[in-house]
Design an enzyme around this catalytic site. Structure first.
Site, PDB file in Angstrom:
ATOM      1  N   CYS A 120     -11.962 -16.677   3.147  1.00 14.72           N
ATOM      2  CA  CYS A 120     -13.315 -16.967   2.684  1.00 14.72           C
ATOM      3  C   CYS A 120     -14.254 -15.908   3.247  1.00 14.72           C
ATOM      4  O   CYS A 120     -14.158 -15.559   4.428  1.00 14.72           O
ATOM      5  CB  CYS A 120     -13.787 -18.352   3.134  1.00 14.72           C
ATOM      6  SG  CYS A 120     -13.099 -19.712   2.183  1.00 14.72           S
ATOM      7  N   MET A 137      -1.853  -5.009  -3.708  1.00 19.46           N
ATOM      8  CA  MET A 137      -3.303  -5.186  -3.741  1.00 19.46           C
ATOM      9  C   MET A 137      -3.810  -5.401  -5.173  1.00 19.46           C
ATOM     10  O   MET A 137      -4.646  -6.254  -5.435  1.00 19.46           O
ATOM     11  CB  MET A 137      -4.004  -3.984  -3.115  1.00 19.46           C
ATOM     12  CG  MET A 137      -3.732  -3.794  -1.628  1.00 19.46           C
ATOM     13  SD  MET A 137      -4.435  -5.121  -0.599  1.00 19.46           S
ATOM     14  CE  MET A 137      -3.018  -6.209  -0.402  1.00 19.46           C
ATOM     15  N   GLY A 138      -3.313  -4.615  -6.097  1.00 16.35           N
ATOM     16  CA  GLY A 138      -3.784  -4.697  -7.476  1.00 16.35           C
ATOM     17  C   GLY A 138      -3.456  -6.006  -8.160  1.00 16.35           C
ATOM     18  O   GLY A 138      -4.098  -6.375  -9.152  1.00 16.35           O
ATOM     19  N   ASP A 146       0.742  -1.169 -15.504  1.00 15.69           N
ATOM     20  CA  ASP A 146       1.529  -0.779 -14.335  1.00 15.69           C
ATOM     21  C   ASP A 146       2.787  -0.064 -14.809  1.00 15.69           C
ATOM     22  O   ASP A 146       3.402  -0.458 -15.809  1.00 15.69           O
ATOM     23  CB  ASP A 146       1.909  -1.990 -13.480  1.00 15.69           C
ATOM     24  CG  ASP A 146       2.415  -1.581 -12.107  1.00 15.69           C
ATOM     25  OD1 ASP A 146       1.648  -1.718 -11.130  1.00 15.69           O
ATOM     26  OD2 ASP A 146       3.564  -1.092 -11.992  1.00 15.69           O
ATOM     27  N   ASN A 171       2.105   4.249 -17.824  1.00 10.64           N
ATOM     28  CA  ASN A 171       1.423   5.085 -16.845  1.00 10.64           C
ATOM     29  C   ASN A 171      -0.076   4.986 -17.067  1.00 10.64           C
ATOM     30  O   ASN A 171      -0.557   5.009 -18.205  1.00 10.64           O
ATOM     31  CB  ASN A 171       1.900   6.534 -17.004  1.00 10.64           C
ATOM     32  CG  ASN A 171       1.217   7.481 -16.062  1.00 10.64           C
ATOM     33  OD1 ASN A 171       0.106   7.948 -16.336  1.00 10.64           O
ATOM     34  ND2 ASN A 171       1.871   7.775 -14.959  1.00 10.64           N
ATOM     35  N   GLY A 178       0.792  -1.226   0.000  1.00 12.98           N
ATOM     36  CA  GLY A 178       0.000   0.000   0.000  1.00 12.98           C
ATOM     37  C   GLY A 178       0.817   1.265   0.000  1.00 12.98           C
ATOM     38  O   GLY A 178       0.502   2.202   0.725  1.00 12.98           O
ATOM     39  N   GLN A 221      -1.107   1.457   7.011  1.00 12.56           N
ATOM     40  CA  GLN A 221      -2.160   1.013   6.098  1.00 12.56           C
ATOM     41  C   GLN A 221      -3.240   0.308   6.928  1.00 12.56           C
ATOM     42  O   GLN A 221      -3.656   0.836   7.943  1.00 12.56           O
ATOM     43  CB  GLN A 221      -1.583   0.112   5.009  1.00 12.56           C
ATOM     44  CG  GLN A 221      -1.436   0.775   3.665  1.00 12.56           C
ATOM     45  CD  GLN A 221      -2.762   1.075   2.968  1.00 12.56           C
ATOM     46  OE1 GLN A 221      -3.835   0.715   3.405  1.00 12.56           O
ATOM     47  NE2 GLN A 221      -2.667   1.783   1.862  1.00 12.56           N
TER      48      GLN A 221
END
EC number: 4.2.1.49
Length: 547
Positions: A402, A170-171, A189, A235, A45, A123
Site C-alpha cells: 500500500c 515487473m511488466g 512480449d 518484438n 529484472g 537489481q
C-alpha cells in the site's frame, strides 16, 4: 539444482525472529512461483540476483541460522564476508551491492568484475531480499495509470487503448493496472512462454494469435468501452512500427522491456533462445543488434508522440539507450516518476510492503481488514484493497503493498506488531518497501529526473537513508547501485524490519517507519517542493528540518 523455498509456520530455524524473517525473505526471492530463474539465483529484472553464487547463498543461509541476537552479518555484493558483535538493537544484516567508484561505474567494467566473481548485480529488491513478485509492483503501476487517466482523460481509461510491451516480472503488473483503470491494453512480449504464463495466471485476459488480431479485439472492446488486456507474442520495436503502419493511434504508449541491460533485451528477428545463444557466442554482435532494435523502438515511440499519443518511459532507461545510439530527441517524452509520481513522493508516500512469514494468506486478509478500518476515510485505499483481493492471487509468501505516507506507515507498522504479540496473526510479519521511495534513490533517468532544484544526480540522500535506518534499528539495511536503470545510473537503499511482537520490534518499527519516509519529505522540501515544505512545518512531522 535444489529448489529453495521459504519455511512457513511459526517454528524457528534461527536463533531469533529477526534472523528467521530475513532468511524466509531471502528464500522467498527464489521461489519458483515468483523468481525469473531460480537456478541462476536471478529473481527479476534481467539479471537481478539474490546472492553472488550458490556457495555464497548456502553460506548466507548457514550464517543466518547461527547468527546470535547481538551479531550483524555483512554482505558484500551477494557474498557473506563477516559476522561482527554489535548489540541487540543493531541490524542483523547490513549489505552493500554492486557499488563501484564512479570513474569505473559502467556495465563493461562491472561485467569484468562480475565474471571474476568479485561482484553481483542485485537489481533493487532482489539483492535486498525483499522481492515479492508482481504483487510488489502492482499498486505502483496501478497508481501510475490512474495518474495518467486523471491527467489526460478525466480520471478513467475507459474506451482508451494503451500499447505497451514487456510481461516479465515487473511488466506483468501492467495488464491488470490498465484494465482496473478501465482501459484496453495490448501488451507485447517476445517470449511466448511468458505470455502463456501470464494467461494461465490470469495476469492477461486473452492471448492473441497475432498483432493484427490483437488490434481487432482492441477495437471491439474500445467501441463498447469495456476493459480487456490482450497479450501478443512479438518484438516491441517490430510491433510498435507495425501499429504505426496500421495507422492506429493508441491513446497511451509506454514500455517495460529490460532495456536497462542490453544482455537481457532481445533484438529483432531473434527468439529468446537464439538471443541467449548469440549473447554467449558473439556478445559484441548481440549488443550491436540490440542497440539497433532499441533505436527503432525509441523512434517508434517518438512517432506515436508526434501523432498525439500520451507517451512516457516506464523507468527502464530506454530513452538513454536510444540517445546513446544517436536518437537526439530520445528524451522528448518524459519518465513516469517525474511526470506522475513526484507529488506522492513529496508527502512521503511510497510502496510500503508487509509479508506474512507464516505463509498463511489469512494473515494478510486480516491486516487488510485492519488497514481499512484505520484509514476508512481513504477511498482510494479501499478501492485498491478491493481490487487486489478480487483480482490477484498470492505468489510465494503472501504479501501486500500500500502506498502509505510518512504518518501512516508507523501507525500501521506498530499495529501489525501488536497483532503479532496478541496472537491475531499466526507468525511475525516482515515490513519493507520498494527502493522507489522518496529518500531511497537517486536515479536521474527515473525517480529523480527533472528535480526542481537540479539535484537529479545528487546521491547523498540514499546514502543518508541507509545510515539513518541503521541508526534507527532496522533489521536489514543495504545500499546498492544500478537498480531499475542499470549500472552507472542509480544509487539506492533498502530497509526491512521484522515485526515479531516484541517491545524491541516495536521500538525498531516506530523509529524506522518514521525516519525512513520523513527523510524523503525533507529531501523534497530541500529541493524546493511546496507540498513537502508545508509538511515539515506541521506539528506532527516526526523530525526537525534544519534550514
Amino acid at each position: 539444482m535444489e529448489i529453495f523455498k521459504s519455511p512457513t509456520g511459526n517454528k524457528l530455524s534461527c536463533k531469533g525472529w529477526q534472523q528467521e524473517g530475513l532468511l524466509r525473505l531471502l528464500l522467498n526471492c527464489l521461489n519458483p512461483d515468483i523468481a525469473k530463474d531460480p537456478e541462476e539465483l536471478v529473481a527479476y529484472g534481467g539479471t537481478g540476483k539474490v546472492a553472488r553464487d550458490l556457495n555464497s547463498l548456502k553460506a548466507i543461509i548457514e550464517a543466518l541460522k547461527t547468527l546470535e541476537n547481538d551479531e550483524t552479518l555483512l554482505i558484500q555484493s551477494g557474498k557473506p564476508v563477516g559476522i561482527f558483535r554489535t548489540f541487540e538493537f543493531a541490524p542483523r544484516v547490513i549489505m552493500a551491492g554492486a557499488l563501484l567508484v564512479p570513474r569505473w561505474a559502467n556495465w563493461d567494467y562491472f561485467q569484468e568484475l562480475s565474471e571474476k566473481g568479485l561482484t553481483a548485480y542485485g537489481q533493487s529488491t532482489a539483492g535486498s531480499w525483499s522481492y515479492i513478485g508482481t504483487q510488489g509492483i502492482l499498486q505502483g503501476t496501478w497508481e501510475t495509470f490512474f495518474q495518467v487517466a486523471k491527467r489526460h482523460f478525466g480520471g478513467s481509461l475507459r474506451g482508451k487503448l494503451v500499447l505497451t510491451s514487456g510481461l516479465g516480472e515487473m511488466g506483468s503488473a501492467q495488464p491488470i493496472a490498465i484494465t482496473s483503470n478501465g482501459g484496453v491494453a495490448i501488451v507485447v512480449d517476445v517470449d511466448r512462454a511468458i505470455v502463456k504464463k501470464r494467461l494461465i495466471s490470469s495476469m492477461i485476459d486473452i492471448m492473441a494469435s497475432s498483432l493484427e488480431e490483437a488490434c481487432e479485439i482492441a477495437k471491439e472492446y474500445i467501441s463498447r468501452a469495456e476493459p480487456i488486456s490482450i497479450g501478443v507474442v512479438g518484438n516491441a520495436a517490430d510491433a510498435y512500427e507495425a501499429v504505426l503502419s496500421y495507422n492506429i493511434k493508441p491513446d497511451v504508449v509506454t514500455d517495460q522491456t529490460p532495456a536497462h541491460d542490453l544482455k537481457s533485451y532481445v533484438p529483432s528477428d531473434l527468439s529468446p533462445e537464439e538471443a541467449r545463444e548469440l549473447g554467449k557466442t558473439n556478445p559484441e554482435m548481440y549488443e550491436k543488434i540490440a542497440r539497433d532494435t532499441i533505436k527503432r523502438h525509441v523512434l517508434a515511440m517518438i512517432e506515436f508522440k508526434k501523432r498525439g499519443s500520451v507517451v512516457f518511459d516506464y523507468g527502464n532507461n530506454l530513452r538513454e539507450q536510444g540517445h546513446r545510439v544517436g536518437v537526439k530527441d530520445a528524451f522528448c517524452f518524459p519518465g513516469f516518476a517525474s511526470e506522475y509520481i513526484r507529488p506522492l513522493f513529496c508527502e512521503g508516500r511510497g510502496p510500503f510492503r508487509w509479508i506474512a512469514l507464516s505463509g498463511d494468506p489469512e494473515d494478510i486478509y486480516r491486516t487488510d481488514e485492519i488497514i481499512l478500518s484505520i484509514f476508512k476515510g481513504d477511498g482510494r485505499l479501499k478501492e485498491w484493497i478491493d481490487l487486489v483481493e478480487r483480482r490477484f492471487a498470492f505468489h510465494g509468501l503472501p504479501a501486500r503493498v500500500c502506498w502509505l505516507n510518512y504518518k501512516e506507515r508507523a501507525v500501521f507498522g506498530n499495529i501489525i506488531n501488536e497483532m503479532v504479540k496478541l496472537g491475531e496473526l499466526k507468525a511475525p510479519v516482515a515490513i519493507t518497501r520498494d527502493h522507489m521511495d522518496a529518500a531511497a534513490v537517486a536515479s536521474p533517468f527515473r525517480e529523480t529526473e527533472a528535480m526542481k532544484d537540479g539535484s537529479d544526480a545528487v546521491a547523498d540522500w540514499p546514502v543518508l537513508n541507509a545510515l539513518l535506518n541503521c541508526a534507527s534499528g532496522a533489521s536489514l539495511v543495504g545500499l546498492y547501485h544500478g537498480g531499475g536503470v542499470g549500472i552507472g545510473y542509480s544509487i539506492h537503499s533498502g530497509v526491512t524490519v521484522i515485526a515479531d511482537g516484541s517491545r524491541e520490534a516495536q521500538k525498531r518499527l516506530d523509529l524506522v517507519l518514521k525516519a525512513d519516509p520523513a527523510l524523503g519529505v525533507i529531501r523534497y522540501a530541500d529541493a524546493g517542493y511546496e507540498i513537502a515544505k508545508d509538511i515539515i512545518k506541521s506539528a506532527v512531522f516526526p523530525a526537525k528540518a534544519v534550514e
